[in-house]
Design a protein around this motif. Structure first.
Motif, PDB file in Angstrom:
ATOM      1  N   TYR A   1     -34.869 -41.588  -5.267  1.00  0.00           N
ATOM      2  CA  TYR A   1     -35.055 -42.663  -6.237  1.00  0.00           C
ATOM      3  C   TYR A   1     -34.791 -44.023  -5.592  1.00  0.00           C
ATOM      4  O   TYR A   1     -33.963 -44.136  -4.685  1.00  0.00           O
TER       5      TYR A   1
ATOM      6  N   TYR B   1     -39.659 -43.095  -8.182  1.00  0.00           N
ATOM      7  CA  TYR B   1     -38.945 -41.872  -7.871  1.00  0.00           C
ATOM      8  C   TYR B   1     -39.929 -40.819  -7.378  1.00  0.00           C
ATOM      9  O   TYR B   1     -41.127 -40.888  -7.670  1.00  0.00           O
TER      10      TYR B   1
ATOM     11  N   GLN C   1     -40.168 -36.480  -6.622  1.00  0.00           N
ATOM     12  CA  GLN C   1     -39.528 -35.173  -6.779  1.00  0.00           C
ATOM     13  C   GLN C   1     -39.824 -34.240  -5.613  1.00  0.00           C
ATOM     14  O   GLN C   1     -39.058 -33.321  -5.351  1.00  0.00           O
TER      15      GLN C   1
ATOM     16  N   THR D   1     -31.102 -36.361  -5.031  1.00  0.00           N
ATOM     17  CA  THR D   1     -30.465 -35.244  -5.721  1.00  0.00           C
ATOM     18  C   THR D   1     -31.349 -34.006  -5.593  1.00  0.00           C
ATOM     19  O   THR D   1     -32.539 -34.104  -5.277  1.00  0.00           O
ATOM     20  N   TYR D   2     -30.762 -32.857  -5.836  1.00  0.00           N
ATOM     21  CA  TYR D   2     -31.573 -31.678  -6.051  1.00  0.00           C
ATOM     22  C   TYR D   2     -32.275 -31.828  -7.392  1.00  0.00           C
ATOM     23  O   TYR D   2     -31.887 -32.662  -8.213  1.00  0.00           O
ATOM     24  N   ARG D   3     -33.277 -31.044  -7.649  1.00  0.00           N
ATOM     25  CA  ARG D   3     -34.106 -31.263  -8.826  1.00  0.00           C
ATOM     26  C   ARG D   3     -33.513 -30.747 -10.125  1.00  0.00           C
ATOM     27  O   ARG D   3     -33.922 -31.143 -11.191  1.00  0.00           O
ATOM     28  N   GLY D   4     -32.576 -29.870 -10.078  1.00  0.00           N
ATOM     29  CA  GLY D   4     -32.059 -29.301 -11.318  1.00  0.00           C
ATOM     30  C   GLY D   4     -31.291 -30.311 -12.151  1.00  0.00           C
ATOM     31  O   GLY D   4     -30.765 -31.281 -11.622  1.00  0.00           O
ATOM     32  N   PRO D   5     -31.202 -30.078 -13.467  1.00  0.00           N
ATOM     33  CA  PRO D   5     -30.502 -31.013 -14.355  1.00  0.00           C
ATOM     34  C   PRO D   5     -29.000 -31.009 -14.174  1.00  0.00           C
ATOM     35  O   PRO D   5     -28.314 -31.894 -14.665  1.00  0.00           O
ATOM     36  N   ASN D   6     -28.487 -30.024 -13.460  1.00  0.00           N
ATOM     37  CA  ASN D   6     -27.050 -29.885 -13.290  1.00  0.00           C
ATOM     38  C   ASN D   6     -26.624 -30.356 -11.900  1.00  0.00           C
ATOM     39  O   ASN D   6     -25.671 -29.856 -11.332  1.00  0.00           O
ATOM     40  N   GLU D   7     -27.347 -31.306 -11.349  1.00  0.00           N
ATOM     41  CA  GLU D   7     -27.067 -31.746  -9.988  1.00  0.00           C
ATOM     42  C   GLU D   7     -26.646 -33.208  -9.960  1.00  0.00           C
ATOM     43  O   GLU D   7     -27.140 -34.036 -10.695  1.00  0.00           O
ATOM     44  N   LYS D   8     -25.732 -33.515  -9.034  1.00  0.00           N
ATOM     45  CA  LYS D   8     -25.234 -34.876  -8.901  1.00  0.00           C
ATOM     46  C   LYS D   8     -26.248 -35.748  -8.179  1.00  0.00           C
ATOM     47  O   LYS D   8     -27.007 -35.278  -7.341  1.00  0.00           O
ATOM     48  N   LEU D   9     -26.198 -37.021  -8.487  1.00  0.00           N
ATOM     49  CA  LEU D   9     -27.002 -38.021  -7.799  1.00  0.00           C
ATOM     50  C   LEU D   9     -26.130 -38.678  -6.739  1.00  0.00           C
ATOM     51  O   LEU D   9     -25.006 -39.093  -7.025  1.00  0.00           O
TER      52      LEU D   9
END
Lengths: 113, 113
Positions: free
Chosen positions: A33, A48, A50, A94-102
């Motif tokens: 991003y 951004y 992906q 970040t990794y693409r999953g919603p549970n990943e840190k930026l």
């Protein structure tokens, strides 16, 4: 050490000149991003990406361009069409999953001469 | 797009708990709430994130209401080094992949000695 590196830390642009800000990450992150931050303001999304060879416009893409030819790299070009480029630019990944840190880089301060 | 609303500024006495609120009334059921903080002219730093349950780590605690429309970040014993802008964001999903990360203007937390 794994991380995200922005360069240069300070950059000056002359009128009518294109400049490119570098962002490199060795975290094997899929998504990257670019954000712009003006003094006293929050972060605004420019572009951004992906996956490699794909990217989408954010909220303030006009006057900017990007490329994503390699997973590790997401350079931002500030073109002469961007009439007010002076700002602090932040790159993140970040990794693409919603549970990943930026993870953020340390930023590039761009100023117009 | 799920957006967040935060107070522009808050004060906290050193050694006391700092409670930073965030409203995200349009959040979707599978979107995570993230908190980051930014010290002047640096890249934002990850603090904590959660989906439904309350979360705690070495930095802070995150309390999410049962309806998920708001959350509170708690710094249990604030120090002067916690003075920063705190951002609450939600991960926006599009086409099954997490992409846009929209930052608001954040809350400037000033820890007073």
């Amino acid at each position: 050490d794994g991380g995200i590196t922005q360069s240069p830390k300070y950059l000056f642009r002359k009128e009518g000149q294109n400049v490119t800000l570098s962002c490199e990450q060795n975290l094997n992150h899929d998504a990257m991003y670019w954000y712009r931050q003006d003094p006293g303001q929050g972060l605004r999304l420019i572009y951004y990406s992906q996956i490699v060879n794909d990217f989408q416009k954010g909220d303030i893409a006009e006057g900017y361009s990007v490329s994503r030819e390699k997973k590790e790299s997401f350079p931002l070009t500030v073109t002469s069409a961007q009439k007010n480029p002076t700002a602090f630019y932040l790159c993140a990944s970040t990794y693409r999953g919603p549970n990943e840190k930026l993870f953020f880089g340390s930023g590039t301060q761009l100023s117009v001469l | 797009d799920a957006k967040t609303t935060q107070p522009p500024s808050m004060d906290c006495a050193e050694g006391r708990a700092a409670n930073l609120p965030c409203n995200h009334s349009t959040i979707s059921g599978n979107e995570y709430v993230y908190w980051y903080r930014q010290i002047h002219s640096q890249g934002p730093q990850y603090i904590i994130h959660g989906l439904k349950n309350n979360e705690t780590n070495e930095m802070a605690s995150l309390i999410i209401t049962e309806d998920r429309k708001s959350s509170t970040l708690i710094l249990p014993h604030a120090t002067l080094r916690d003075t920063a802008v705190y951002y609450c964001i939600v991960r926006i999903l599009n086409g099954g992949a997490t992409n846009k990360l929209i930052f608001g203007t954040g809350t400037l937390l000033a820890v007073q000695p």
